[in-house]
Enzyme design. Structure first.
Site: not given
Ligand code: CTP
Length: 413
Positions: A210-212
């Site tokens: 995933g990412n932030r």
């Protein structure tokens, strides 16, 4: 503004009055000096003591208390913003006709600051021609009458007329104090798609890449578009816990491929598409059916990745006539190339009409409350967006979209 912004919180006599307490809390916690002015009917739902305790200020309903201080005039004159939560059908009617039979309606007549009326009522009342006419009158005079949410109403009914989430109302208040002209009704008649949040690409049933991305910028874009009159579909990948924008159709997705399907479906009917989502460029080539286990007898697994489709580039290729497409670019720059050089190249590569450029990394943009950047146009225009709330940045984006669509020249702000 050096002192705390002064907000008058009017409270109408509807069941949603209890949510005004949360709005009050949200405003005081974010540094606002709040005077609560309930109607007599509102005090049937929430006691004055609650408003006094939460605001730290005395609460009056009529015009005959503290007469030497002339509160029926001064409260409105001195406010930086007046917000009414909930604005009942009766209050909207009184405000539209300039009646002034209590402290709140007097305050609405003396206020020269932004006025935000947040309606809550049953669908039939909201849709009644009398209410429609009152809302149109108030909007034509510059008041912001918020679009209600759809969903569960009092009793067994569901439909349009719910109060937006208190956190959303606090956001709108803050936006209008920061930028009083932020919510014109200039997107009426337009269908808008916004993607938001970060995609999650599963490795196995319990893990993902995933990412932030927090989703805040995309949600702010959807929220402000609804309040500017657009019909909005928000395609939401993973986000922090955020209130759903009132009045938007929200579709939740997980992976880039799911986001792609949902965005293409909605874009087929849309006038404007804004790709604010942080889409994973790669996904694991294999998705394990069972949880991947470590083993002392086997080598540690390597993760093979495969490319995800570039949804923005696909949207540009499938563009409908007169459709405006907006991309986002999160850039850090590197030792040889600056953020804007990367962004210009990206705009040319993707072929969209506008590109919103954020400098990211070291606490900038991701998971933060504020944003700054640039807006680049396919026509070569370049406009800096100074540091401000994400709702403020959303406002700049919609201003640029309307200018782009009407062909008016962009003037740096
Ligand atoms: N985007 C997309 N599909 C992808 C990746 C990105 O539609 N597979 C969109 C994003 O929503 C954003 C824009 O493309 O509007 C730019 O995203 P960004 O991550 O900055 O750029 P990339 O295309 O991933 O390019 P790079 O990683 O090389 O910077």
């Amino acid at each position: 503004m050096t002192q705390r912004p002064r907000v008058v919180l009017g409270v109408g006599g509807g069941i949603a009055a209890y949510k005004a307490c949360e709005v009050l809390r949200g405003l005081t916690e974010t540094g606002h000096d709040v005077r609560v002015v309930p109607t007599a009917a509102a005090l049937n739902f929430v006691g004055a003591a609650t408003f006094e305790a939460l605001s730290g200020n005395k609460v009056h309903t009529g015009v005959f208390a503290d007469v030497p201080e002339v509160p029926h005039v001064r409260l409105g004159q001195e406010a930086d913003l007046v917000v009414v939560v909930p604005a009942t059908a009766d209050l909207l009617a009184k405000a539209a006709h300039g009646l002034a039979d209590d402290l709140l309606t007097n305050t609405l007549l003396t206020a020269r600051c932004p006025v935000l009326l947040v309606p809550a009522m049953h669908t039939e009342m909201w849709e009644h021609p009398a209410t429609r006419a009152n809302v149109a009158t108030l909007r034509s005079r510059g008041a912001v009458v918020a679009e209600p949410a759809s969903g569960r109403l009092t009793g067994k009914d569901t439909g349009k007329g719910r109060l937006p989430a208190p956190a959303e109302i606090v956001d709108l208040v803050r936006l209008l104090i920061e930028h009083p002209a932020a919510l014109p009704r200039d997107l009426e008649g337009l269908r808008v798609v916004v993607s938001a949040g970060g995609t999650r690409e599963p490795l196995d049933p319990v893990r993902w890449l995933g990412n932030r991305s927090s989703g805040k910028q995309g949600y702010a874009l959807a929220r402000t578009a609804v309040q500017r009159g657009a019909e909005v579909v928000l395609v939401s990948a993973h986000t922090q816990a955020l209130p759903e924008p009132a009045g938007a159709v929200v579709e939740h997705v997980g992976t880039a491929e799911q986001l792609r399907d949902a965005v293409h479906r909605a874009a087929a009917e849309a006038d404007v598409v804004v790709m604010a989502a942080a889409v994973a460029d790669f996904r694991p080539a294999e998705r394990a059916e069972h949880k991947i286990k470590k083993s002392d007898d086997a080598p540690d697994p390597a993760i093979a990745l495969t490319r995800n489709p570039d949804i923005l580039a696909e949207l540009v290729r499938a563009r409908r006539a007169a459709q405006t497409i907006v991309g986002f670019a999160a850039e850090t720059g590197d030792s040889g190339t600056g953020v804007l050089d990367f962004a210009r190249a990206k705009l040319a590569r993707k072929g969209c009409d506008l590109l919103v450029v954020n400098a990211v990394g070291e606490g900038k943009a991701f998971e933060t409350e504020d944003n700054s950047g640039w807006l680049l146009g396919a026509d070569g225009s370049e406009r800096p967006i100074r540091l401000g709330s994400k709702a403020r940045m959303a406002t700049e984006v919609w201003d640029a979209v309307t200018k782009f669509r009407t062909g008016s020249p962009d003037t740096p702000g």
